[in-house]
Design a protein around this motif. Sequence first.
Motif, mmCIF file in Angstrom:
data_model
loop_
_atom_site.group_PDB
_atom_site.id
_atom_site.type_symbol
_atom_site.label_atom_id
_atom_site.label_comp_id
_atom_site.label_asym_id
_atom_site.label_seq_id
_atom_site.Cartn_x
_atom_site.Cartn_y
_atom_site.Cartn_z
ATOM 1 N N THR A 79 -19.614 -0.636 56.090
ATOM 2 C CA THR A 79 -18.276 -1.226 56.067
ATOM 3 C C THR A 79 -17.343 -0.412 55.178
ATOM 4 O O THR A 79 -16.168 -0.197 55.519
ATOM 5 C CB THR A 79 -18.336 -2.682 55.570
ATOM 6 N N ALA A 80 -17.845 0.054 54.034
ATOM 7 C CA ALA A 80 -17.028 0.872 53.130
ATOM 8 C C ALA A 80 -16.602 2.164 53.808
ATOM 9 O O ALA A 80 -15.450 2.602 53.665
ATOM 10 C CB ALA A 80 -17.806 1.171 51.849
ATOM 11 N N LEU A 81 -17.495 2.782 54.561
ATOM 12 C CA LEU A 81 -17.145 4.014 55.275
ATOM 13 C C LEU A 81 -16.056 3.768 56.306
ATOM 14 O O LEU A 81 -15.118 4.554 56.442
ATOM 15 C CB LEU A 81 -18.382 4.602 55.952
ATOM 16 N N VAL A 82 -16.176 2.661 57.035
ATOM 17 C CA VAL A 82 -15.203 2.365 58.081
ATOM 18 C C VAL A 82 -13.859 1.952 57.484
ATOM 19 O O VAL A 82 -12.801 2.394 57.940
ATOM 20 C CB VAL A 82 -15.736 1.255 59.014
ATOM 21 N N GLU A 83 -13.883 1.112 56.454
ATOM 22 C CA GLU A 83 -12.638 0.542 55.924
ATOM 23 C C GLU A 83 -11.970 1.406 54.861
ATOM 24 O O GLU A 83 -10.739 1.413 54.758
ATOM 25 C CB GLU A 83 -12.924 -0.851 55.348
ATOM 26 N N GLU A 84 -12.746 2.131 54.056
ATOM 27 C CA GLU A 84 -12.166 2.944 52.981
ATOM 28 C C GLU A 84 -12.309 4.439 53.215
ATOM 29 O O GLU A 84 -11.756 5.238 52.459
ATOM 30 C CB GLU A 84 -12.804 2.585 51.633
ATOM 31 N N GLY A 85 -13.062 4.839 54.225
ATOM 32 C CA GLY A 85 -13.223 6.255 54.524
ATOM 33 C C GLY A 85 -14.000 6.988 53.446
ATOM 34 O O GLY A 85 -14.580 6.377 52.548
ATOM 35 N N LEU A 86 -14.006 8.303 53.509
ATOM 36 C CA LEU A 86 -14.753 9.109 52.544
ATOM 37 C C LEU A 86 -14.207 8.959 51.132
ATOM 38 O O LEU A 86 -14.974 8.925 50.163
ATOM 39 C CB LEU A 86 -14.716 10.584 52.958
ATOM 40 N N VAL A 87 -12.888 8.875 51.010
ATOM 41 C CA VAL A 87 -12.280 8.753 49.679
ATOM 42 C C VAL A 87 -12.725 7.463 48.999
ATOM 43 O O VAL A 87 -13.227 7.475 47.868
ATOM 44 C CB VAL A 87 -10.742 8.798 49.780
ATOM 45 N N GLY A 88 -12.548 6.350 49.673
ATOM 46 C CA GLY A 88 -12.925 5.077 49.082
ATOM 47 C C GLY A 88 -14.421 4.941 48.877
ATOM 48 O O GLY A 88 -14.872 4.436 47.843
ATOM 49 N N ALA A 89 -15.217 5.386 49.860
ATOM 50 C CA ALA A 89 -16.669 5.290 49.740
ATOM 51 C C ALA A 89 -17.183 6.122 48.568
ATOM 52 O O ALA A 89 -18.128 5.716 47.877
ATOM 53 C CB ALA A 89 -17.338 5.732 51.044
ATOM 54 N N THR A 90 -16.560 7.277 48.336
ATOM 55 C CA THR A 90 -16.957 8.115 47.196
ATOM 56 C C THR A 90 -16.656 7.416 45.875
ATOM 57 O O THR A 90 -17.487 7.406 44.958
ATOM 58 C CB THR A 90 -16.225 9.467 47.253
ATOM 59 N N LEU A 91 -15.477 6.818 45.765
ATOM 60 C CA LEU A 91 -15.118 6.094 44.546
ATOM 61 C C LEU A 91 -16.054 4.912 44.300
ATOM 62 O O LEU A 91 -16.480 4.658 43.164
ATOM 63 C CB LEU A 91 -13.671 5.607 44.639
ATOM 64 N N ILE A 92 -16.386 4.200 45.372
ATOM 65 C CA ILE A 92 -17.318 3.079 45.252
ATOM 66 C C ILE A 92 -18.688 3.567 44.789
ATOM 67 O O ILE A 92 -19.313 2.973 43.895
ATOM 68 C CB ILE A 92 -17.443 2.338 46.594
ATOM 69 N N SER A 93 -19.161 4.669 45.376
ATOM 70 C CA SER A 93 -20.475 5.214 45.016
ATOM 71 C C SER A 93 -20.519 5.630 43.553
ATOM 72 O O SER A 93 -21.492 5.357 42.837
ATOM 73 C CB SER A 93 -20.804 6.410 45.909
ATOM 74 N N VAL A 94 -19.468 6.307 43.097
ATOM 75 C CA VAL A 94 -19.414 6.736 41.694
ATOM 76 C C VAL A 94 -19.439 5.526 40.766
ATOM 77 O O VAL A 94 -20.152 5.516 39.751
ATOM 78 C CB VAL A 94 -18.147 7.583 41.444
ATOM 79 N N THR A 95 -18.686 4.489 41.108
ATOM 80 C CA THR A 95 -18.665 3.274 40.290
ATOM 81 C C THR A 95 -20.043 2.644 40.199
ATOM 82 O O THR A 95 -20.504 2.257 39.111
ATOM 83 C CB THR A 95 -17.676 2.251 40.885
ATOM 84 N N LEU A 96 -20.741 2.549 41.327
ATOM 85 C CA LEU A 96 -22.073 1.942 41.336
ATOM 86 C C LEU A 96 -23.077 2.787 40.564
ATOM 87 O O LEU A 96 -23.953 2.251 39.875
ATOM 88 C CB LEU A 96 -22.538 1.737 42.782
ATOM 89 N N VAL A 97 -22.957 4.113 40.651
ATOM 90 C CA VAL A 97 -23.849 4.991 39.883
ATOM 91 C C VAL A 97 -23.628 4.806 38.387
ATOM 92 O O VAL A 97 -24.577 4.744 37.600
ATOM 93 C CB VAL A 97 -23.627 6.463 40.294
ATOM 94 N N LEU A 98 -22.372 4.693 37.974
ATOM 95 C CA LEU A 98 -22.066 4.483 36.558
ATOM 96 C C LEU A 98 -22.609 3.144 36.062
ATOM 97 O O LEU A 98 -23.128 3.042 34.941
ATOM 98 C CB LEU A 98 -20.549 4.553 36.337
ATOM 99 N N ILE A 99 -22.515 2.116 36.906
ATOM 100 C CA ILE A 99 -23.089 0.820 36.540
ATOM 101 C C ILE A 99 -24.611 0.942 36.408
ATOM 102 O O ILE A 99 -25.222 0.385 35.490
ATOM 103 C CB ILE A 99 -22.726 -0.248 37.583
ATOM 104 N N GLY A 100 -25.228 1.692 37.340
ATOM 105 C CA GLY A 100 -26.668 1.911 37.265
ATOM 106 C C GLY A 100 -27.078 2.605 35.985
ATOM 107 O O GLY A 100 -28.115 2.287 35.385
ATOM 108 N N ARG A 101 -26.262 3.533 35.521
ATOM 109 C CA ARG A 101 -26.547 4.212 34.249
ATOM 110 C C ARG A 101 -26.495 3.241 33.079
ATOM 111 O O ARG A 101 -27.309 3.322 32.153
ATOM 112 C CB ARG A 101 -25.548 5.347 34.028
ATOM 113 N N GLN A 102 -25.542 2.309 33.119
ATOM 114 C CA GLN A 102 -25.468 1.301 32.065
ATOM 115 C C GLN A 102 -26.720 0.424 32.077
ATOM 116 O O GLN A 102 -27.266 0.076 31.021
ATOM 117 C CB GLN A 102 -24.216 0.436 32.250
ATOM 118 N N GLY A 103 -27.174 0.069 33.274
ATOM 119 C CA GLY A 103 -28.392 -0.723 33.373
ATOM 120 C C GLY A 103 -29.596 0.012 32.816
ATOM 121 O O GLY A 103 -30.421 -0.569 32.102
ATOM 122 N N TRP A 104 -29.696 1.287 33.114
ATOM 123 C CA TRP A 104 -30.811 2.097 32.608
ATOM 124 C C TRP A 104 -30.778 2.163 31.084
ATOM 125 O O TRP A 104 -31.808 2.079 30.412
ATOM 126 C CB TRP A 104 -30.749 3.491 33.208
#
Length: 233
Positions: free
Chosen positions: A142-167
Amino acid sequence: GKIRKVLWGGAILLVVLALLVTYGKGPWITASMLSVAGLAWLAWRRPANTRSLLVLLAIIIACLGVFSFSFFNNVESGTISKARTSESIKPREYMWSRVPSTFMASPWVGSGLYQGNTAVFLVNPAPEYNNRPRSIDNMYLTALVEEGLVGATLISVTLVLIGRQGWKALSHNGYAVHWGWPLAVSMAAVMIAGFSANDLMEWPNMVVFWLTAGLLRALVEKSEPGTQELPLA
């Protein structure tokens, strides 16, 4: 302490029962994956309370077995019956197979928030019938369809940063790891379930997810050297 163990065990059992009564394959698969990951972690780390955790797991499995047997008709009809399988799997297959062509129609910025379903039908019109798909039911697609590469990349970076906080939270001791585990597992469950649902686009899940992310970040900050520790309870 014993009281804390009982409270935590009861909380975990309530969560698992809540997943069970959703009568959804996605939550079941998610819970199974997290259980396997938890057993692998126990086998690897072998913490002092391994026996207690295994006993808790056995109790949970036994309770689920009793519940499933007692309400077998509801469980079967709501999850693995032929009608339910057709209702849950075929619409997803229909939508997911049409995501690539829909994405290519607007690859950079997508079709816009909450416009994914409409965009799919514009590119690949769906016939009118009773079980017509209502959603892509995969928050990553859904992120790819609705936000395209730009939005999906920003979402991915945000989730990776959250994962780092969890670690980071799980690498500390004391209250950070005590509260970090349930927070991290809860967020991981949302991310796994997202492969078959738009979890972060539904407001109850969205609110809980971001509150949990904030708590996780606070745990990391308070557990860093030079900061004042929070009480365990």
